[in-house]
Design a protein around this motif. Structure first.
Motif, short mmCIF file in Angstrom:
data_model
loop_
_atom_site.label_atom_id
_atom_site.label_comp_id
_atom_site.label_asym_id
_atom_site.label_seq_id
_atom_site.Cartn_x
_atom_site.Cartn_y
_atom_site.Cartn_z
N ALA A 25 0.84 -1.21 0.00
CA ALA A 25 0.00 0.00 0.00
C ALA A 25 0.87 1.25 0.00
O ALA A 25 0.57 2.23 -0.70
N LEU A 26 1.95 1.23 0.76
CA LEU A 26 2.86 2.38 0.76
C LEU A 26 3.53 2.54 -0.60
O LEU A 26 3.76 3.67 -1.06
N GLY A 27 3.84 1.44 -1.26
CA GLY A 27 4.40 1.52 -2.60
C GLY A 27 3.40 2.14 -3.57
O GLY A 27 3.78 2.96 -4.42
N TRP A 28 2.13 1.74 -3.48
CA TRP A 28 1.12 2.31 -4.36
C TRP A 28 0.93 3.80 -4.09
O TRP A 28 0.77 4.59 -5.01
N TRP A 29 0.99 4.18 -2.81
CA TRP A 29 0.88 5.58 -2.43
C TRP A 29 2.04 6.38 -3.05
O TRP A 29 1.84 7.48 -3.55
N GLN A 30 3.23 5.81 -3.02
CA GLN A 30 4.39 6.51 -3.60
C GLN A 30 4.26 6.61 -5.12
O GLN A 30 4.71 7.60 -5.70
N ILE A 31 3.67 5.61 -5.75
CA ILE A 31 3.45 5.70 -7.19
C ILE A 31 2.49 6.85 -7.51
O ILE A 31 2.72 7.62 -8.46
N SER A 32 1.45 7.01 -6.71
CA SER A 32 0.51 8.11 -6.95
C SER A 32 1.18 9.46 -6.71
O SER A 32 0.92 10.43 -7.44
N ARG A 33 2.06 9.55 -5.74
CA ARG A 33 2.80 10.80 -5.50
C ARG A 33 3.77 11.06 -6.65
O ARG A 33 3.96 12.21 -7.06
N ALA A 34 4.42 10.01 -7.14
CA ALA A 34 5.37 10.18 -8.24
C ALA A 34 4.65 10.62 -9.51
O ALA A 34 5.16 11.45 -10.27
N ALA A 35 3.46 10.08 -9.73
CA ALA A 35 2.70 10.47 -10.91
C ALA A 35 2.25 11.93 -10.82
O ALA A 35 2.03 12.58 -11.85
N ALA A 36 2.13 12.45 -9.59
CA ALA A 36 1.73 13.84 -9.40
C ALA A 36 2.90 14.80 -9.57
O ALA A 36 2.72 16.00 -9.46
N GLY A 37 4.11 14.28 -9.78
CA GLY A 37 5.24 15.16 -10.05
C GLY A 37 6.38 15.07 -9.05
O GLY A 37 7.39 15.73 -9.23
N ASN A 38 6.26 14.30 -8.00
CA ASN A 38 7.34 14.16 -7.01
C ASN A 38 8.31 13.09 -7.51
O ASN A 38 8.05 11.90 -7.40
N THR A 39 9.44 13.50 -8.06
CA THR A 39 10.35 12.54 -8.68
C THR A 39 11.05 11.65 -7.67
O THR A 39 11.42 10.52 -7.99
N LEU A 40 11.24 12.13 -6.45
CA LEU A 40 11.88 11.29 -5.42
C LEU A 40 11.02 10.08 -5.08
O LEU A 40 11.53 9.02 -4.70
N SER A 41 9.72 10.20 -5.25
CA SER A 41 8.82 9.11 -4.90
C SER A 41 8.99 7.90 -5.80
O SER A 41 8.57 6.80 -5.43
N TRP A 42 9.60 8.06 -6.98
CA TRP A 42 9.84 6.89 -7.83
C TRP A 42 10.77 5.90 -7.13
O TRP A 42 10.57 4.68 -7.23
N ALA A 43 11.76 6.40 -6.43
CA ALA A 43 12.67 5.51 -5.70
C ALA A 43 11.92 4.78 -4.59
O ALA A 43 12.09 3.58 -4.39
N TYR A 44 11.08 5.50 -3.86
CA TYR A 44 10.31 4.88 -2.79
C TYR A 44 9.27 3.90 -3.34
O TYR A 44 8.94 2.90 -2.69
#
Length: 144
Positions: A25-44
């Motif tokens: 679930a945390l991985g999916w949350w980070q994917i949604s943040r990365a899709a919104a423009g947070n590039t650091l979230s791709w690593a998470y």
């Protein structure tokens, strides 16, 4: 397989399932943040599923060790395995059970350097002795 349905193992199953679900679930949350423009979230987004895989690996390894009759997390062998195993000859004769141990490896100690062998070390020791004898002096006041 009955060994995996003890109360302790039921708790382990539940904890492993909750951790895997939470990490995914945390991985999916980070994917949604990365899709919104947070590039650091791709690593998470990659890191959290790796944590989930690690939990699955540990759970599988411990379950396999329990089914095979290996050491349990507490370090003791299951009682059922002890009852099925024949008694070794040396135990019947009253001798202690031999144990195999890993060899002890120690680092080779360097031979100590004597001050008379090294003039730089002797000069440094003199400097330290002078500083100790003159606690109020500054290092620049050293006469040597």
């Amino acid at each position: 397989m009955n060994r995996l349905w003890t109360p302790a193992w039921i708790v382990r199953h539940l904890v492993a399932a909750l951790l895997v679900a939470g990490f995914l679930a945390l991985g999916w949350w980070q994917i949604s943040r990365a899709a919104a423009g947070n590039t650091l979230s791709w690593a998470y987004a990659v890191e959290w599923p790796v944590f989930a895989l690690f939990v699955v690996f540990l759970w599988f390894r411990e379950a396999r060790n329990t089914v095979r009759g290996g050491p349990t997390p507490g370090g003791e062998r299951p009682v059922a395995d002890e009852a099925r195993r024949p008694e070794p000859e040396h135990a019947a004769a009253g001798r202690p059970t031999p144990t195999a141990r890993r060899p002890v490896r120690t680092a080779r100690r360097a031979t100590p350097v004597r001050p008379e062998d090294d003039p730089e070390l002797a000069a440094y020791n003199d400097y330290l002795a002078w500083l100790n004898a003159n606690p109020d002096a500054r290092p620049a006041d050293y006469p040597g």
